[in-house]
Design a protein around this motif. Sequence first.
Motif, PDB file in Angstrom:
ATOM      1  N   CYS A  97       0.894  -1.317  -0.312  1.00  0.00           N
ATOM      2  CA  CYS A  97       0.211   0.257   0.050  1.00  0.00           C
ATOM      3  C   CYS A  97       0.941   1.336   0.087  1.00  0.00           C
ATOM      4  CB  CYS A  97      -0.569  -0.058   1.600  1.00  0.00           C
ATOM      5  SG  CYS A  97      -2.182  -1.431   1.116  1.00  0.00           S
ATOM      6  N   GLY A 152      -2.912   3.852  -2.524  1.00  0.00           N
ATOM      7  CA  GLY A 152      -4.059   2.942  -2.716  1.00  0.00           C
ATOM      8  C   GLY A 152      -3.186   1.759  -1.927  1.00  0.00           C
ATOM      9  N   CYS A 153      -4.136   0.622  -1.758  1.00  0.00           N
ATOM     10  CA  CYS A 153      -3.111  -0.982  -2.050  1.00  0.00           C
ATOM     11  C   CYS A 153      -2.845  -1.585  -3.322  1.00  0.00           C
ATOM     12  CB  CYS A 153      -3.981  -1.290  -0.828  1.00  0.00           C
ATOM     13  SG  CYS A 153      -3.499  -0.258   0.591  1.00  0.00           S
ATOM     14  N   THR A 204      -5.475   0.386  -4.996  1.00  0.00           N
ATOM     15  CA  THR A 204      -7.532   1.084  -4.714  1.00  0.00           C
ATOM     16  C   THR A 204      -7.457   1.284  -3.341  1.00  0.00           C
ATOM     17  OG1 THR A 204      -9.351  -0.345  -5.426  1.00  0.00           O
ATOM     18  CG2 THR A 204      -7.707  -1.422  -4.576  1.00  0.00           C
ATOM     19  N   ASP A 205      -8.287   1.353  -2.650  1.00  0.00           N
ATOM     20  CA  ASP A 205      -8.644   1.969  -1.426  1.00  0.00           C
ATOM     21  C   ASP A 205     -10.065   0.300  -0.887  1.00  0.00           C
ATOM     22  OD1 ASP A 205      -7.145   3.133  -0.491  1.00  0.00           O
ATOM     23  OD2 ASP A 205      -8.501   5.159  -1.522  1.00  0.00           O
ATOM     24  N   SER A 250     -10.942   4.856  -5.509  1.00  0.00           N
ATOM     25  CA  SER A 250      -9.225   5.353  -5.647  1.00  0.00           C
ATOM     26  C   SER A 250      -8.978   6.814  -5.996  1.00  0.00           C
ATOM     27  CB  SER A 250      -8.088   4.545  -7.284  1.00  0.00           C
ATOM     28  OG  SER A 250      -6.900   4.916  -7.252  1.00  0.00           O
ATOM     29  N   SER A 255      -8.290   3.425 -11.316  1.00  0.00           N
ATOM     30  CA  SER A 255      -8.308   5.230 -10.874  1.00  0.00           C
ATOM     31  C   SER A 255      -8.743   5.652 -12.545  1.00  0.00           C
ATOM     32  CB  SER A 255      -6.644   5.748 -10.603  1.00  0.00           C
ATOM     33  OG  SER A 255      -5.678   5.366 -10.867  1.00  0.00           O
TER      34      SER A 255
END
Length: 196
Positions: free
Chosen positions: A106, A110-111, A129-130, A150, A169
């Motif tokens: 992460c 995001g991760c 991404t979250d 994202s 994203s």
Amino acid sequence: MKNKILILIGIVTFYSCQNKENSKNIVKTIVQDTLSKTIGGTADLSDAPPRDDKAVALIRKQLNVLLKSDLPALKKDDRYFYYEEFDLNNDKKNEYFVGFSNSYFCGSGGCSGYILNNDGSVINKFTVTDFPIYVTTSSTEKFYDLIFESGGKFHLLKMKGGKYPSNPSVQEVVKISKESTKVLDIQGKKLEKYSF
């Protein structure tokens, strides 16, 4: 004596009917409460049954293959994952959403994570991404469309050529519908952490 027995039977029958009615009301209340919490996304799944050991072993094995070149750089504290199952294509076999929440996987954007078939093969790797991820009610190429968060925005990911886009994203920005199902809610749910 016979009358006393009949009266006793009548009393027992009356009280047992009362208890059955109370039991039905209690069960009905529990079911209604559970349904409303599930629909509202506030159900506490901490008492859910333990995860399938076969699924965990399969994911663990696949991560050791997929991340083989990363393993020497990973600290012990970085070698864990979360997962959640969901049948993305209605084939009655769950796919696995696999996510991470540590500094190796992460960053500020995001991760990273994976979506795996039920046989362990990779459907997708995703980045930036979250969590959570949302599964919509619409589908493309027989797979449900997904919504990833994202950069503070929600992006729609549709299956194309057997894959979802790996970088959410840059996908279309959308709003989450109430019908969408949360998966891999790492912060909100009490998901179990597994080592690999």
